[in-house]
Design a protein around this motif. Structure first.
Motif, short mmCIF file in Angstrom:
data_model
loop_
_atom_site.label_atom_id
_atom_site.label_comp_id
_atom_site.label_asym_id
_atom_site.label_seq_id
_atom_site.Cartn_x
_atom_site.Cartn_y
_atom_site.Cartn_z
N GLY A 198 26.16 0.81 112.38
CA GLY A 198 25.60 1.75 113.33
C GLY A 198 24.21 2.20 112.94
N VAL A 199 23.31 2.24 113.91
CA VAL A 199 21.93 2.65 113.65
C VAL A 199 21.85 4.17 113.69
N ASN A 200 21.29 4.76 112.68
CA ASN A 200 21.15 6.21 112.63
C ASN A 200 19.74 6.56 112.18
N THR A 201 18.76 6.06 112.92
CA THR A 201 17.37 6.36 112.60
C THR A 201 16.55 6.33 113.87
N ASN A 202 15.44 7.04 113.85
CA ASN A 202 14.50 7.02 114.96
C ASN A 202 13.23 6.26 114.59
N VAL A 203 13.26 5.56 113.45
CA VAL A 203 12.10 4.83 112.96
C VAL A 203 12.24 3.36 113.32
N ASP A 204 11.11 2.74 113.69
CA ASP A 204 11.16 1.39 114.23
C ASP A 204 10.76 0.30 113.25
N GLU A 205 9.80 0.58 112.39
CA GLU A 205 9.24 -0.48 111.55
C GLU A 205 9.06 -0.01 110.11
N LEU A 206 9.17 -0.94 109.20
CA LEU A 206 9.13 -0.65 107.77
C LEU A 206 8.14 -1.57 107.07
N ASN A 207 7.30 -0.98 106.24
CA ASN A 207 6.37 -1.77 105.43
C ASN A 207 6.23 -1.11 104.07
N ILE A 208 6.37 -1.87 103.03
CA ILE A 208 6.15 -1.38 101.68
C ILE A 208 4.94 -2.10 101.10
N TRP A 209 3.92 -1.33 100.77
CA TRP A 209 2.69 -1.88 100.19
C TRP A 209 2.72 -1.76 98.67
N TYR A 210 2.06 -2.72 98.00
CA TYR A 210 1.96 -2.74 96.55
C TYR A 210 0.51 -2.49 96.17
N ILE A 211 0.23 -1.27 95.71
CA ILE A 211 -1.14 -0.86 95.41
C ILE A 211 -1.19 -0.35 93.97
N THR A 212 -1.97 -0.96 93.14
CA THR A 212 -2.02 -0.58 91.73
C THR A 212 -3.17 0.38 91.42
N GLU A 213 -4.17 0.45 92.28
CA GLU A 213 -5.32 1.31 92.03
C GLU A 213 -4.98 2.74 92.43
N ALA A 214 -4.96 3.64 91.43
CA ALA A 214 -4.51 5.02 91.65
C ALA A 214 -5.36 5.75 92.69
N ASN A 215 -6.67 5.54 92.65
CA ASN A 215 -7.54 6.21 93.62
C ASN A 215 -7.25 5.74 95.04
N THR A 216 -6.94 4.45 95.20
CA THR A 216 -6.64 3.93 96.52
C THR A 216 -5.34 4.51 97.05
N VAL A 217 -4.36 4.72 96.17
CA VAL A 217 -3.10 5.34 96.58
C VAL A 217 -3.36 6.72 97.18
N VAL A 218 -4.12 7.54 96.47
CA VAL A 218 -4.36 8.91 96.92
C VAL A 218 -5.21 8.94 98.18
#
Length: 533
Positions: free
Chosen positions: A239-259
């Motif tokens: 059963g679906v129990n979310t209102n979110v449609d799409e998922l993306n996980i990014w891999y970012i190692t640069e701390a400044n870019t994360v912030v």
């Protein structure tokens, strides 16, 4: 008992793809699932009544990333992170020692511990619309049994797996070569594959882009070192129990870019923020910041086989007493210097005293070795640059010449498995609440990282502890192991446990922020009353 999933989503817009495509990249290979004939109409991934899909963007900043879609080959959390989105396991792991029924609704283990009967949920569906039943579970378990020595995720928990046989469509018998205390943990790492896919593609299915699980998210795309994308599975069997449609996980190692990406709205959640950059987010009403103690062992491992520099215990002693462990904590704003090679709270942790920072003592030990000033390598992830630079400086101060080898997740995994290092600085967390599965058995007894260190007494203790179901008895064996490793300065020595700060955009709910410092996104949804995107 069925457990309804609250799903999460992270998909970046086309504009974001342009701005972040270079961040944390270790390659440009792309794998996309081929079109497969489905028995059902494809799901509409946009929630009913919405003009635009709800999109949430997440980030993994540890330096690890998905190395391969063939997740069973690796024992790193990005593989589990991706796997549990697309696949269901026999039991669902919380990564802190708790397990809930999933495809396996219940089980019974025989008294001798060499076989077990699994009872399976009905009405489970793969993403291609086909049924998931005992045929798929048996095919998966037999595939794992045949390949357990080359599949890192499985060799940690299913070393004793002999195979499986079908009793009926929803009942399976599992056979084991020897008794192990981690049976339920093993079920939590057994993500079920389609028997038809295994028959058609074998272990090439992932190279062909076939990611056909039963989980709450459908695979869309993976770019090596950059991101992995999913769409919500609107036909999810629980059963679906979310209102979110799409998922993306990014891999970012640069701390400044994360912030900067958090502030600009390009990402919405990350498990760890660089301590020096916290002032940029503190007071920002768009985010929730949470400070926590990370139950993850930061450790130094020596290559100490025959002919290696660290075969000599005095060389190991010199390094251990040259490092200013308190100074390493400054990069995190707090934490604890460890007294042994385990984290507090785990069965096996002992107050062994640790290794005092004493450069003069370190020099004395170094003088007792045959070290001639040759360059020694210290390897780690690129995200550990600060700590490794500090360690190299400490070692240089006593006369050890160190060359840093900082690399991405895939290169670091290969380097360790091939034994191409003198020392490396790494980390391991007890995702499932057990010190042995991801750490003691594979890294010490089975030497998965080729340290070359052999102590038959330690290996015997670990083998007996693995089969011991009495927790107190097992705890005593592990404490003995930790004491011996501390007194022998290796092959793994604990350094520090840290504090960290996670950041989530207001409105995100259900992220599994583990004690190991990493986020799992399978169960996240959005509170639209406060969601500003």
């Amino acid at each position: 008992m069925k457990r309804f999933q609250k799903a999460a989503a992270f998909l970046l817009t086309a504009a974001m793809a342009g701005s972040l495509a270079a961040c944390g990249s270790s390659g440009t290979g792309q794998t996309q699932a081929p079109v497969k004939e489905s028995k059902e109409a494809p799901a509409n991934t946009q929630a009913a009544g919405k003009s635009e899909p709800i999109v949430v963007n997440g980030c993994e900043s540890s330096g690890n990333s998905v190395v391969s879609l063939e997740f069973y080959k690796y024992s790193l959390h990005p593989e589990w992170q991706y796997a549990e989105c697309c696949y269901d396991a026999l039991m669902h792991a919380s990564y802190d020692g708790k397990f809930e029924p999933e495809i396996c609704t219940s089980y019974e283990i025989e008294e001798d511990g060499l076989s077990a009967v699994l009872h399976l949920a009905e009405n489970v569906k793969f993403h291609d619309g086909t049924d998931c039943n005992a045929d798929d579970v048996v095919a998966t378990l037999n595939y794992l049994a045949e390949n357990k020595d080359t599949l890192a995720m499985i060799s940690n928990v299913w070393k004793n797996l002999a195979g499986a046989e079908k009793i009926d469509d929803y009942t399976v018998k599992v056979n084991m070569d020897y008794k192990s205390h981690v049976f339920e943990i093993a079920l939590g790492y057994t993500f079920i594959l389609s028997d038809e896919d295994l028959e058609q593609y074998g272990d090439q299915m992932w190279a062909q882009g076939v990611v056909n699980g039963t989980g709450p998210w459908k695979f869309v795309e993976w770019i090596d070192g950059q991101y992995v994308k999913f769409n919500r599975n609107d036909d999810y069997w629980q059963g679906v129990n979310t209102n979110v449609d799409e998922l993306n996980i990014w891999y970012i190692t640069e701390a400044n870019t994360v912030v900067s990406s958090l502030i600009s709205g390009e990402i919405d959640a990350v498990g760890k923020i660089d301590n020096d950059l916290l002032p940029m987010l503190e007071g920002n009403e768009s985010f929730d910041l949470e400070r926590y103690n990370v139950d993850s062992l930061n450790y130094l491992q020596f290559k100490c086989g025959a002919g290696d520099s660290f075969e000599d215990i005095n060389m190991r002693k010199a390094v251990c007493h040259a490092i200013n462990y308190e100074a390493l904590l400054n990069f995190y704003g707090g934490g604890k210097v460890l007294e042994c090679a385990a984290t507090p709270g785990n069965d096996g942790y002992v107050n062994a005293g640790g290794y005092a920072y004493d450069p003069e003592l370190a020099k004395q030990y170094l003088a007792e070795t045959s070290y001639d000033g040759r360059e020694l390598s210290l390897a780690s992830w690129t995200s550990r640059q600060n700590e490794c630079t500090a360690i190299a400086s400490d070692l240089a101060a006593i006369g050890i010449n160190v060359k840093l080898n900082l690399c991405d997740s895939a290169a670091f995994s290969a380097l360790r498995s091939e034994g191409n290092y003198d020392m490396f600085y790494g980390g391991v967390a007890t995702w499932d609440g057990d010190l042995m599965t991801q750490y003691m058995v594979p890294r010490i007894r089975d030497d998965c990282h080729n340290h070359g260190y052999v102590d038959e007494e330690i290996n015997d203790l670990l083998t007996r502890a693995d089969a011991e179901t009495d927790r107190e008895a097992r705890k005593g064996m592990l404490e003995e192991v930790m004491t011996k490793m501390h007194d022998d300065y290796g092959p793994i020595t604990g350094t520090i446990v840290t504090q960290a700060t996670s950041c989530t955009r207001k409105g995100l709910k259900g992220i599994n922020q583990t004690s190991g410092g990493n986020m799992f996104f399978r169960d996240v949804k959005v509170d639209e009353s406060v969601w500003e995107k």
